[in-house]
Write a protein that holds these residues in place. Structure first.
Motif, mmCIF file in Angstrom:
data_model
loop_
_atom_site.group_PDB
_atom_site.id
_atom_site.type_symbol
_atom_site.label_atom_id
_atom_site.label_comp_id
_atom_site.label_asym_id
_atom_site.label_seq_id
_atom_site.Cartn_x
_atom_site.Cartn_y
_atom_site.Cartn_z
ATOM 1 N N ILE A 28 34.619 31.524 19.949
ATOM 2 C CA ILE A 28 34.232 32.038 18.650
ATOM 3 C C ILE A 28 34.114 31.120 17.261
ATOM 4 N N CYS A 29 34.990 30.216 17.465
ATOM 5 C CA CYS A 29 35.211 29.260 16.414
ATOM 6 C C CYS A 29 33.977 28.297 16.391
ATOM 7 N N GLU A 30 33.459 27.906 17.527
ATOM 8 C CA GLU A 30 32.242 26.917 17.770
ATOM 9 C C GLU A 30 30.976 27.677 17.086
ATOM 10 N N LEU A 31 30.942 29.117 17.527
ATOM 11 C CA LEU A 31 29.652 29.700 17.084
ATOM 12 C C LEU A 31 29.726 30.110 15.738
ATOM 13 N N CYS A 32 30.877 30.363 15.372
ATOM 14 C CA CYS A 32 30.932 30.770 13.685
ATOM 15 C C CYS A 32 30.432 29.410 12.765
ATOM 16 N N ARG A 33 31.053 28.295 13.336
ATOM 17 C CA ARG A 33 30.371 26.968 12.727
ATOM 18 C C ARG A 33 28.933 27.087 12.632
ATOM 19 N N LEU A 34 28.547 27.137 13.999
ATOM 20 C CA LEU A 34 27.194 27.122 14.276
ATOM 21 C C LEU A 34 26.310 27.987 13.496
ATOM 22 N N PHE A 35 26.811 29.290 13.511
ATOM 23 C CA PHE A 35 25.890 30.354 12.598
ATOM 24 C C PHE A 35 26.193 30.247 11.071
ATOM 25 N N PHE A 36 27.459 29.539 10.739
ATOM 26 C CA PHE A 36 27.396 29.038 9.491
ATOM 27 C C PHE A 36 26.294 28.179 8.793
ATOM 28 N N ASP A 37 26.274 27.119 9.763
ATOM 29 C CA ASP A 37 25.286 26.141 9.345
ATOM 30 C C ASP A 37 23.710 26.503 9.299
ATOM 31 N N LYS A 38 23.542 27.691 10.027
ATOM 32 C CA LYS A 38 22.140 28.472 9.945
ATOM 33 C C LYS A 38 22.096 29.503 8.711
ATOM 34 N N ASP A 39 23.299 29.415 7.965
ATOM 35 C CA ASP A 39 23.053 30.572 6.926
ATOM 36 C C ASP A 39 23.204 31.865 7.330
ATOM 37 N N TRP A 40 23.697 32.073 8.342
ATOM 38 C CA TRP A 40 23.756 33.510 8.992
ATOM 39 C C TRP A 40 24.953 34.184 8.688
ATOM 40 N N VAL A 41 26.075 33.494 8.573
ATOM 41 C CA VAL A 41 27.328 33.943 8.127
ATOM 42 C C VAL A 41 27.854 33.152 7.011
ATOM 43 N N THR A 42 28.150 33.686 5.836
ATOM 44 C CA THR A 42 28.372 32.815 4.736
ATOM 45 C C THR A 42 29.520 33.634 3.755
ATOM 46 N N GLY A 43 30.440 32.958 2.967
ATOM 47 C CA GLY A 43 31.518 33.424 2.325
ATOM 48 C C GLY A 43 32.205 34.559 2.862
ATOM 49 N N THR A 44 32.795 34.492 3.881
ATOM 50 C CA THR A 44 33.412 35.344 4.675
ATOM 51 C C THR A 44 32.601 36.557 5.387
ATOM 52 N N GLY A 45 31.101 36.611 5.308
ATOM 53 C CA GLY A 45 30.422 37.600 5.654
ATOM 54 C C GLY A 45 30.241 37.357 7.006
ATOM 55 N N GLY A 46 29.944 38.583 7.882
ATOM 56 C CA GLY A 46 29.605 38.666 9.280
ATOM 57 C C GLY A 46 30.946 38.712 10.214
ATOM 58 N N GLY A 47 30.623 38.543 11.669
ATOM 59 C CA GLY A 47 31.758 38.603 12.531
ATOM 60 C C GLY A 47 31.505 38.300 13.815
ATOM 61 N N MET A 48 32.203 38.221 14.820
ATOM 62 C CA MET A 48 32.213 37.996 16.000
ATOM 63 C C MET A 48 33.082 38.519 17.002
ATOM 64 N N SER A 49 32.904 38.857 18.084
ATOM 65 C CA SER A 49 33.773 39.112 19.301
ATOM 66 C C SER A 49 33.338 39.225 20.683
ATOM 67 N N ILE A 50 34.198 38.921 21.570
ATOM 68 C CA ILE A 50 34.033 38.503 22.882
ATOM 69 C C ILE A 50 34.783 39.620 23.893
ATOM 70 N N ARG A 51 34.357 40.021 24.625
ATOM 71 C CA ARG A 51 35.330 40.808 25.454
ATOM 72 C C ARG A 51 35.406 40.347 26.979
ATOM 73 N N GLN A 52 36.747 40.045 27.533
ATOM 74 C CA GLN A 52 36.799 39.495 28.854
ATOM 75 C C GLN A 52 37.820 40.684 29.543
ATOM 76 N N ASP A 53 36.985 41.154 30.387
ATOM 77 C CA ASP A 53 37.814 42.567 31.003
ATOM 78 C C ASP A 53 38.359 43.588 30.094
ATOM 79 N N ASN A 54 39.726 43.871 30.105
ATOM 80 C CA ASN A 54 40.016 44.492 29.019
ATOM 81 C C ASN A 54 40.527 43.955 27.649
ATOM 82 N N LEU A 55 40.336 42.689 27.651
ATOM 83 C CA LEU A 55 40.711 42.025 26.442
ATOM 84 C C LEU A 55 39.487 41.699 25.534
#
Length: 247
Positions: A28-55
């Motif tokens: 999540i940290c890696e992709l948020c940095r990548l998407f920030f560089d693409k101008d897809w998430v800026t100024g705290t906008g946007g979000g991300m989530s990963i599901r693993q089994d029930n977590l």
């Protein structure tokens, strides 16, 4: 030189601190940095989530995406909806109920929410649905309701829902749309952004990138008077099309 500190976490922190680069909190940290560089998430906008089994791992609210750390993550038990790990200083993301409804309806393994300008522009140019066909990049989007991926001649359809004052108020509209569009991989929110999901985070990333490419392309096509769902050769009807004249 002092010896490197090996990060060993106990208690709830052990859910998010890991040397494994594929651990959900690190990804999540890696992709948020990548998407920030693409101008897809800026100024705290946007979000991300990963599901693993029930977590469910969730990026927090109000954090600058390019500075996010694994210890900033929330971890939720999907069955009980209880938080197993909460960071000290951050609030849960307003996207959380939306991500949960996507996990519930689409059996996804990851959800991405960006404030992509292309998604917002498309929401201003189209009414209830975005449609595009006859573009090669469509082949990166899965069919969902059947095996395999779309063909480049298929029509990609992404529903568009209205924005609400508070993000969590979108939840019932999103849930209704997911039922109406079982083959969708994304939902656009008018004047806001887009939610994209996939079987796992790397598939969701590919789908997000492919769809954003198609959205950006559609805005350009429309600006040159080219219909995004027209048949092959429709571009020749554009006043901007250059045809060779033989005298």
């Amino acid at each position: 030189m002092s010896a490197p500190v090996i990060r060993k976490a106990s208690g709830p922190d052990s859910l998010v601190i890991s040397d494994d680069c594929n651990h959900p909190a690190n990804v999540i940290c890696e992709l948020c940095r990548l998407f920030f560089d693409k101008d897809w998430v800026t100024g705290t906008g946007g979000g991300m989530s990963i599901r693993q089994d029930n977590l469910v791992y969730l990026a927090p609210s109000g954090v600058q995406k390019e500075r996010m750390k694994p210890e900033n993550m929330f971890v939720m038990d999907l069955n009980t909806r209880d938080y197993l790990k909460t960071p000290d200083t951050y609030k849960p993301s307003a996207c959380t109920p939306l991500f949960l409804s996507i996990y519930n309806a689409a059996d996804a393994g990851a959800c991405i929410h960006t404030h992509s300008q292309s998604a917002v522009m498309v929401s201003l140019l189209y009414d209830k649905e975005f449609r595009i066909s006859n573009i090669e990049q469509i082949k990166a989007v899965p069919r969902i309701t059947e095996a395999g991926y779309l063909d480049n001649t298929d029509e990609l359809v992404i529903p568009i829902i209205e924005n609400t004052l508070q993000e969590e108020d979108l939840t019932p509209y999103l849930a209704k749309t997911l039922m109406e569009y079982p083959a969708a991989s994304a939902v656009i929110v008018r004047r806001h952004g887009i939610f994209v999901w996939g079987a796992n985070i790397w598939k969701a990333k590919i789908i997000n990138e492919a769809i954003d490419y198609l959205l950006e392309l559609a805005v350009k096509m429309r600006s040159f008077g080219i219909n995004t769902t027209g048949p092959l050769g429709i571009e020749k009807e554009s006043p901007y099309h250059e045809c060779s004249h033989h005298h």
